[in-house]
Scaffold this active site. Structure first.
Site, mmCIF file in Angstrom:
data_model
loop_
_atom_site.group_PDB
_atom_site.id
_atom_site.type_symbol
_atom_site.label_atom_id
_atom_site.label_comp_id
_atom_site.label_asym_id
_atom_site.label_seq_id
_atom_site.Cartn_x
_atom_site.Cartn_y
_atom_site.Cartn_z
ATOM 1 N N GLU A 3 0.826 -1.216 0.000
ATOM 2 C CA GLU A 3 0.000 0.000 0.000
ATOM 3 C C GLU A 3 0.859 1.263 0.000
ATOM 4 O O GLU A 3 0.543 2.237 -0.688
ATOM 5 C CB GLU A 3 -0.958 0.000 1.201
ATOM 6 C CG GLU A 3 -2.124 -0.949 1.043
ATOM 7 C CD GLU A 3 -3.097 -0.555 -0.061
ATOM 8 O OE1 GLU A 3 -3.107 0.617 -0.511
ATOM 9 O OE2 GLU A 3 -3.865 -1.432 -0.497
ATOM 10 N N GLU A 45 2.116 1.612 -3.548
ATOM 11 C CA GLU A 45 1.054 2.034 -4.459
ATOM 12 C C GLU A 45 0.725 3.514 -4.304
ATOM 13 O O GLU A 45 0.487 4.215 -5.288
ATOM 14 C CB GLU A 45 -0.225 1.210 -4.224
ATOM 15 C CG GLU A 45 -0.166 -0.197 -4.756
ATOM 16 C CD GLU A 45 -1.441 -0.986 -4.456
ATOM 17 O OE1 GLU A 45 -2.421 -0.411 -3.929
ATOM 18 O OE2 GLU A 45 -1.443 -2.195 -4.760
ATOM 19 N N GLU A 46 0.707 3.990 -3.068
ATOM 20 C CA GLU A 46 0.275 5.367 -2.824
ATOM 21 C C GLU A 46 1.388 6.391 -2.970
ATOM 22 O O GLU A 46 1.112 7.569 -3.208
ATOM 23 C CB GLU A 46 -0.346 5.491 -1.425
ATOM 24 C CG GLU A 46 -1.656 4.751 -1.298
ATOM 25 C CD GLU A 46 -2.359 4.984 0.023
ATOM 26 O OE1 GLU A 46 -2.003 5.933 0.752
ATOM 27 O OE2 GLU A 46 -3.289 4.211 0.318
#
Length: 177
Positions: free
Chosen positions: A158, A161-162
């Site tokens: 995560e 991805e961010e």
């Protein structure tokens, strides 16, 4: 053992084949196409047979290709337990009264990542989508754990991805429900 019963073997076998589970029930996995009327007849006789054997829960796994067998099962008293992209699980409680069949999964697991660099700076982000988008709120990177994914792997994923930043998982700081 599977529940693959075709029309030619139906005259020999009056019951659906199933596997005894560890909880006093039976699991039937349908694999072959079957006429719905034949299925309904076999299902009725099978339930009667399992009732005599003091079975409790009956699970029928129907691949999506055999969706034509859903209606006869529901008419016999089965209900939907859960569905996946390629099958439907139907259940039936033989003893009557309150059933003790386990419920289907009912939650998702989310992760939030507390990321600190060597200068003791903490990573925060603003959402590009979601309920905080455009609000000016800063937050830790967060997301949902994929099915079968380890929570540690999910936290690292995560963040990547961010933010496009590679991180290393160190430890779990907290759990919340």
């Amino acid at each position: 053992m599977s529940a693959s019963v075709n029309s030619s073997s139906a005259t020999v076998n009056k019951f659906l084949n199933g596997i005894n589970d560890n909880y006093g029930g039976v699991v039937v996995q349908m694999n072959e196409p079957m006429d719905p009327q034949l299925f309904a007849s076999l299902l009725k006789s099978s339930i009667s047979h399992w009732r005599q054997q003091a079975k409790k829960g009956v699970w029928i796994k129907l691949p999506i290709e055999l969706a034509n067998l859903v209606e006869p099962a529901v008419k016999e008293g089965f209900w939907f337990h859960h569905a996946e992209p390629n099958y439907l699980m139907l259940v039936y409680w033989i003893p009557g009264g309150a059933n003790t069949l386990p419920a289907n999964a009912s939650h998702r697991v989310g992760v939030g990542a507390f990321v600190m660099n060597g200068k003791r700076e903490v990573l925060v982000v603003q959402e590009n989508s979601g309920r905080f988008r455009g609000t000016g709120i800063w937050k830790f990177p967060t997301g949902v754990v994929d099915e079968g994914e380890d929570i540690c792997v999910a936290a690292v994923r995560e963040v990547k991805e961010e933010t496009s930043i590679d991180t290393e998982f160190v430890e779990v700081l907290a759990f919340r429900q």
